[in-house]
Design an enzyme around this catalytic site. Structure first.
Site, short mmCIF file in Angstrom:
data_model
loop_
_atom_site.label_atom_id
_atom_site.label_comp_id
_atom_site.label_asym_id
_atom_site.label_seq_id
_atom_site.Cartn_x
_atom_site.Cartn_y
_atom_site.Cartn_z
N HIS A 178 46.23 13.92 45.89
CA HIS A 178 47.16 14.28 44.82
C HIS A 178 47.77 13.00 44.24
CE1 HIS A 178 47.03 18.59 45.21
NE2 HIS A 178 47.48 18.60 46.46
N CYS A 205 45.54 13.70 40.09
CA CYS A 205 46.31 13.98 38.89
C CYS A 205 47.09 12.73 38.48
CB CYS A 205 47.27 15.14 39.12
SG CYS A 205 46.46 16.74 39.31
#
Length: 414
Positions: free
Chosen positions: A240, A283
């Site tokens: 992430h 991301c």
């Protein structure tokens, strides 16, 4: 086409619409008399790969009794065996009409078995063998003639191994951290690990480490003495992230620019003048790209000439950051898309394009093709905020030569 074959195509329609590679397959079907040039023109007029696949699937059942079997042969001929196997799977009472087909369509059918265990308590990268599973992944080899024509204008890329490739993979996060588990993330690790090994890299892995351990691992990796003996280095960050940082297992961020600095000319002398390759599957924000309707038309641009600058070549110095290329799954501020069964869009496309094109295209061209593949993808999740969302990768480069990976070429052949 008989009713059972039509039923099989219908049952697997979504899988085929997402996964088919029509390029060479269409030509095979023309060769075998199942398709004609007018049909291909109609299919190829669609603006996205998903749309082309849907158009093809609408046409195929109308192409006569031998169409299904020729289609299966074509899938095998074009190295899409995983789809052929899915379509030919025998019916079983366990699989009813409404059940999602068992997903086996990993990129290029790279179905690695469970990886050999690595310690999650050690921040030392562990050597990992990604070759335990299917060997049907095929990296097309460079010819010696291509090497002879291009080596003089490219980075040296003939050492065996080519270099180290470190994969940092975080799929599980501490319970106190408000970050979801990265379902499908291990597919990226397996697929990317296998393709890098087939390209000649010695692959190392660290998994589910804290931010502090990730920093420590990367610093130690950058200082490895063996970099002197090898021609390149790859670092893949799979976790992430937010704009400018990635997260460790403990939810603490690590600045991406800090990671890059470990490998620059000031901090990593053993890799000076050698290509350093970075892939970031994370991301870079929380915004989803809703896309826009496609329209024709071009906007004119003007060119401005830069003024001349005095340059002093008296001292052989290097910029702090040179000979690097950075591939990101998405652009700043945007979320990166990941499928729980297939892995991330970016890694899926990257592996596929590398396997087919590393033989004769440099890495900048390859990443441009990856951009094109992902550009054609679209999220199909009716009723959710993600429906019809898009993703657009991006890469930056400070490379100073062509970066051909020359798969299959080693020093002893020169």
């Amino acid at each position: 086409m008989d009713a059972n074959h039509k039923k099989t195509l219908l049952k697997n329609r979504l899988l085929l619409a997402r996964s088919l590679d029509l390029g060479e397959l269409l030509q095979y079907l023309v060769q075998e008399g199942v398709m004609n040039d007018r049909m291909i023109e109609k299919i190829e007029s669609k603006s996205t790969s998903f749309g082309r696949n849907v158009s093809f699937l609408n046409a195929l059942p109308t192409r006569g009794p031998k169409a299904f079997n020729v289609f299966i042969d074509g899938l095998r001929e074009t190295q899409q065996d995983f789809l052929a196997e899915q379509l030919m799977k025998p019916k079983s009472p366990e699989n009813d009409e409404n059940q999602t087909p068992a997903v086996i369509e990993r990129v290029l059918d790279i179905c690695a078995e469970p990886l050999r265990s690595t310690s999650t308590n050690s921040c030392v990268p562990s050597a990992t063998d990604f070759k335990d599973g299917s060997r049907r992944v095929t990296v097309e080899k460079s010819t010696f003639e291509f090497y002879k024509s291009n080596f003089h204008r490219s980075y040296k890329m003939t050492s065996k191994p080519r270099g180290y490739a470190l994969i940092v993979n975080v799929t599980e996060f501490d319970s106190a951290v408000e970050l979801p588990q990265r379902q499908g993330g291990n597919l990226d690790k397996e697929n990317l690990g296998q393709i890098l090994q087939h390209l000649g890299f010695e692959t190392l892995l660290i998994e589910n480490e804290t931010a502090a351990d990730i920093r420590s691992s990367l610093k130690s990796f950058a200082l490895k003495d063996d970099h002197k003996l090898r021609d390149a280095c790859v670092v893949a960050l799979l976790t992430h992230g937010q704009d400018g940082s990635i997260y460790g297992r403990d939810g603490i961020p690590v600045e991406i620019e800090e990671i890059f600095s470990y490998f620059d000319n000031a901090h990593c002398p053993n890799l000076r003048n050698k290509p350093k390759i970075f892939f970031v599957q994370a991301c870079r924000g929380s915004l989803y790209d809703k896309g826009v309707d496609e329209s024709d038309g071009r906007r004119r641009t003007s060119c401005v000439s830069a003024g001349s600058t005095d340059v002093n070549f008296s001292e052989p110095r290097l910029p702090t950051r040179s000979d690097m290329i950075f591939g990101y799954a998405t652009q700043r501020g945007q979320a990166a898309m990941r499928n729980t069964h297939h892995g991330s869009w970016y890694v899926e496309a990257l592996v596929k394009v590398l396997a087919k094109n590393a033989k004769n295209r440099d890495l900048a061209e390859i990443l441009t093709s990856v951009n094109s593949v992902v550009k054609g993808m679209q999220c199909n999740s009716p009723g959710s905020d993600l429906h019809a969302c898009k993703e657009m990768p991006i890469f930056h480069s400070t490379l100073c030569k062509k970066l051909y990976l020359f798969p299959g070429i080693i020093e002893s052949q020169k």
